[in-house]
Design an enzyme around this catalytic site. Structure first.
Site, PDB file in Angstrom:
ATOM      1  N   LYS A  78       0.838  -1.202   0.000  1.00 28.75           N
ATOM      2  CA  LYS A  78       0.000   0.000   0.000  1.00 28.75           C
ATOM      3  C   LYS A  78       0.870   1.249   0.000  1.00 28.75           C
ATOM      4  O   LYS A  78       0.639   2.180  -0.768  1.00 28.75           O
ATOM      5  CB  LYS A  78      -0.933  -0.002   1.223  1.00 28.75           C
TER       6      LYS A  78
ATOM      7  N   GLN B 217      -4.876  -1.284   9.612  1.00 26.88           N
ATOM      8  CA  GLN B 217      -4.800  -2.634   9.051  1.00 26.88           C
ATOM      9  C   GLN B 217      -5.440  -3.654  10.005  1.00 26.88           C
ATOM     10  O   GLN B 217      -5.086  -3.710  11.182  1.00 26.88           O
ATOM     11  CB  GLN B 217      -3.323  -2.994   8.791  1.00 26.88           C
TER      12      GLN B 217
ATOM     13  N   ASP C  41     -11.396   2.896   3.993  1.00 26.40           N
ATOM     14  CA  ASP C  41     -11.810   1.490   3.918  1.00 26.40           C
ATOM     15  C   ASP C  41     -13.333   1.364   3.880  1.00 26.40           C
ATOM     16  O   ASP C  41     -13.864   0.304   3.554  1.00 26.40           O
ATOM     17  CB  ASP C  41     -11.292   0.730   5.154  1.00 26.40           C
TER      18      ASP C  41
END
Ligand code: NDP
Length: 300
Positions: A54, A98, A121
């Site tokens: 990422k 994460q 997200d």
């Protein structure tokens, strides 16, 4: 008959190019560099790989990349303080924590502490609710990437029967919302669904998000249907040598490719689209924060 292979790797590269173009314009015309902060707690090897990828792709697109690595025994107050600090930071437009977090941390609390407008997200309850209500939201990256590929292949999805296997908050449920928004007729199947094979056989579009290696075989697929395989499963591959592994999807590719009209491979299908959509969401978040028009080619 052999299905058309939907090349997620090439599609993702194309999305990243679009992201790069928007970032270049935002920097040149508005002095605005979109920034993505990724928070990793602990040393889970898979998570470390994801976070590294990422960060690399964020920087390659010209965006600012902020990585925060915290030890596995980080307490909740410290993590929440970091999230709040990132919420306040004007150079950060997207925040990703994460998952999975170490067990002593409350993931729901942490995710719902992220400012909804920076929740790239799309897991914050406000974004979940807004997506369900058909309002402007941040859309979870894996379903977003899947719908982008479906729309690119089909154009209009009106009238299509879609079956999503899996009802998780990160894939199955938002995928159903997106398909509904695109005028398809979604059915969500799960582990208690009766006659699953028959349900799947009725679908023009099958989205498999189960987490069971190669569960969906070709005889479940309606001839000509489009198959989106979200699954990422690591299985032993003795043919590659002792102790070796390979990645397979939730769909048995070899049998499904003979029946389907189009199919995403694993690897090289949905997976690459997920990070590309994370970058796209960060540009969308930065545009909204600055009151600029939203890039219509980075959403669905
Ligand atoms: P979850 O484990 O959260 O959900 C799995 C779902 O599948 C559940 O709803 C479960 O039903 C259902 N299920 C399990 N077994 C069966 C069965 N035998 N028949 C029917 N339904 C079943 O998984 P995720 O949604 O997080 O992930 C799904 C897959 O997608 C995984 O392989 C994961 O690795 C992959 N993934 C890939 C991503 C990418 O970037 N490409 C991103 C995220 C996930 P129930 O609710 O009844 O238990």
């Amino acid at each position: 008959m052999t299905a058309h292979i939907i090349d997620g790797k090439a599609f993702a590269a194309n999305v990243r190019e679009r992201v790069k173009g928007h970032v270049t314009r935002m920097v040149e015309e508005h002095g605005l560099r979109p920034g993505l902060a990724v928070v990793l707690v602990g040393e889970d090897p898979a998570s470390q790989v994801y976070v590294r990828n990422k960060g690399k792709q964020t920087a390659e697109c010209g965006m600012a990349s902020f990585e925060h690595k915290l030890p596995a025994d980080t307490d909740e107050a410290t993590l929440l303080a970091l999230v709040n600090q990132l919420n306040e930071d004007a150079t950060v437009h997207g925040i990703l924590v994460q998952l999975p977090l170490p067990k002593h941390l409350n993931s729901d609390l942490v995710i719902n502490t992220i400012a909804p407008e920076k929740d790239v997200d799309g897991f914050h309850v406000v974004n979940v609710g807004r997506l369900g209500a058909g309002l402007k939201s941040m859309v979870p990256c894996t379903p977003l990437g899947s719908l982008m590929m479906l729309k690119d292949y089909h154009g209009d999805l009106s009238g299509k029967n879609a079956v999503i296997i899996g009802r998780s908050n990160i894939v199955g449920k938002p995928m159903a919302q997106l398909l509904l928004g695109a005028n398809a007729t979604p059915t969500i199947a799960h582990s208690r669904t009766a006659n699953l094979e028959d349900v799947v056989r009725a679908a023009d579009i099958v989205v498999a998000a189960v987490g069971r290696p190669e569960m969906v075989t070709g005889d479940w697929i309606k001839p000509g249907a489009t198959v989106i395989d979200v699954g990422i499963n690591r299985v032993p591959a003795p043919e590659k040598g002792e102790g070796k592994h390979k990645i397979v999807g939730d769909v048995h590719f070899e049998s499904a490719v003979k029946v389907a009209g189009a199919i995403t491979p694993v690897p090289g299908g949905v997976g690459p689209m997920t990070i590309a959509c994370l970058l796209a969401n960060t540009v969308t978040a930065a545009s909204r924060a600055a009151g600029l028009p939203e890039p219509s080619d980075l959403t669905v």
